[in-house]
Design an enzyme around this catalytic site. Structure first.
Site, mmCIF file in Angstrom:
data_model
loop_
_atom_site.group_PDB
_atom_site.id
_atom_site.type_symbol
_atom_site.label_atom_id
_atom_site.label_comp_id
_atom_site.label_asym_id
_atom_site.label_seq_id
_atom_site.Cartn_x
_atom_site.Cartn_y
_atom_site.Cartn_z
ATOM 1 N N HIS A 159 35.041 25.935 42.002
ATOM 2 C CA HIS A 159 33.978 25.187 42.778
ATOM 3 C C HIS A 159 34.499 23.928 43.230
ATOM 4 C CE1 HIS A 159 31.022 28.293 42.595
ATOM 5 N NE2 HIS A 159 30.887 28.204 41.161
ATOM 6 N N ASP A 195 35.108 35.779 41.124
ATOM 7 C CA ASP A 195 33.916 35.295 40.377
ATOM 8 C C ASP A 195 32.519 35.664 41.117
ATOM 9 O OD1 ASP A 195 33.283 32.972 38.349
ATOM 10 O OD2 ASP A 195 31.935 32.753 40.043
ATOM 11 N N HIS A 197 30.207 33.750 41.923
ATOM 12 C CA HIS A 197 30.022 32.827 43.076
ATOM 13 C C HIS A 197 31.198 32.726 44.022
ATOM 14 C CE1 HIS A 197 27.802 31.935 39.227
ATOM 15 N NE2 HIS A 197 26.663 31.750 40.211
ATOM 16 N N ASP A 284 30.913 37.163 35.699
ATOM 17 C CA ASP A 284 29.421 36.597 35.941
ATOM 18 C C ASP A 284 29.071 37.644 37.158
ATOM 19 O OD1 ASP A 284 31.109 35.322 37.663
ATOM 20 O OD2 ASP A 284 30.063 33.430 37.401
#
Ligand code: SP5
Ligand code: ZN
Length: 344
Positions: A159, A195, A197, A284
């Protein structure tokens, strides 16, 4: 498969993060890596070794100097005012305001932060720079001829952009690794981000570059963090036009939808014909993840590893998210072992 790991990650242990309007215990915590290390030992995945101590040069290739200065000094400046508690912003340069860097540490936190759930602690700089070193060392092993390696990074990185920390990420380990590969002679590098996200930081860092392909499978940003990047119509700009591929999927996605999306991503990577590949790996996407809403099972992680291992490129796997700590070691090592087993 060799794992690169530094115990320095323990220096970063945030007390809390914001969820649903309240401060709750941080889900991005040191125990995550204990779970993975234990499983690596149990199945005998391969040796675990420390990073090389490559210093900040690889980090400076990706992040701006003012941002790094802020990250290094931030907690010290904050502590002079607020004591030894985790630093977090509360005010941002939103639409209609001027985006110039303030002088006070409170203002600077808002200037460099993307969210309120990525606290800067007394040990954040030490842990984040160690994680970057882990990733850079992994990239060097690939550049020197290894077929695969695992950079067991924490805090995660995907991120973080050149000058923004957010999503539990401060330094973009995967981007640093990809840049090391470029600097060590790779003409083309693919980053595959799996991931849960969207890897907004990595996308932003390489958005205008044609030598680094960014492919991401993630939850639809219309309904999931990071909310403001990761849509299918983001395809790159300038020299990078066509070198970004986003494959957003609905909440509730299981392997029946995920598997074919992964094949699309791998086809794009095949066509790009990279010299090496960096996988931003988050577990995740797991069914039991406490903050996520995909439905992959432990066996699905083996399937992902197998499909990616078949791509016949050297692969550096960089650890990103995954918060179901008890299952994290199994899911991650399922992925790694299957990837290595499928490589030619
Ligand atoms: C590296 C990484 O995986 N970072 C993820 C950052 C996610 N931050 C936002 C968390 C929002 C949690 N919402 C929880 C809803 C639970 N029902
Ligand atoms: Zn994630």
């Amino acid at each position: 498969m060799i794992t690169i790991y530094s115990d320095d990650h323990r220096a970063h242990h945030a007390a809390r993060e914001m969820q649903g309007g309240v401060a709750v215990p941080a889900v991005e915590k040191p125990a995550r890596l204990d779970s993975i290390l234990a499983r690596i030992g149990e199945v005998g995945l391969g040796p675990v070794r420390p990073p090389d101590g490559l210093g900040l040069d690889p980090v400076r290739r990706v992040h701006t100097a003012p941002y790094l200065a802020f990250l290094e000094q931030g907690h010290t400046l904050w502590s002079e005012q607020f004591g030894d508690i985790d630093a977090a912003p509360f005010s941002w340069p939103a639409r209609g305001l001027r985006g110039i860097e303030p002088k006070s540490i409170e203002g600077r936190l808002g200037y460099y932060a993307g969210d309120v759930s990525t606290p800067i602690t007394g040990g954040t700089w030490r842990a984040a720079t160690a994680a970057a070193d882990v990733a850079a060392t992994g990239a060097c092993l690939i550049a020197d001829g290894a077929r695969s390696a695992f950079a067991l990074c924490r805090p995660p990185g995907h991120h973080a952009s050149a000058d923004v920390f957010n999503g539990y990420c401060y330094l973009n380990n995967a981007a640093i690794a990809a840049q090391v590969l470029c600097d060590r002679g790779a003409g083309r590098v693919a980053v595959l981000d799996i991931d849960y996200h969207h890897g907004n930081g990595t996308q932003d860092i390489f958005y205008r570059r044609g030598d680094v392909l960014f492919v991401s499978l993630h939850a639809d940003p219309a309904v999931e963090y990071p909310f403001f990047l990761g849509h299918a119509d983001e395809v790159g700009e300038g020299a990078g036009a066509g070198a970004t591929l986003n494959l957003p999927m609905p909440l509730g996605t299981g392997y029946a939808v995920y598997g074919p999306a992964l094949d699309r991503g791998l086809d794009a990577i095949d066509r790009f014909a990279p010299d090496a590949m960096v996988v931003s790996f988050g577990a995740d996407t797991y069914d039991g993840d406490p903050i996520s809403a995909f439905r992959l099972t432990g066996d699905d992680f083996s399937r992902l590893g197998q499909r990616i291992g078949r791509i016949a490129r050297p692969v550096l796997v960089v650890m990103e998210g995954g918060y179901a700590v008890d299952a994290l070691g199994r899911n991650t090592v399922n992925f790694l072992a299957a990837l290595e087993g499928a490589q030619t």
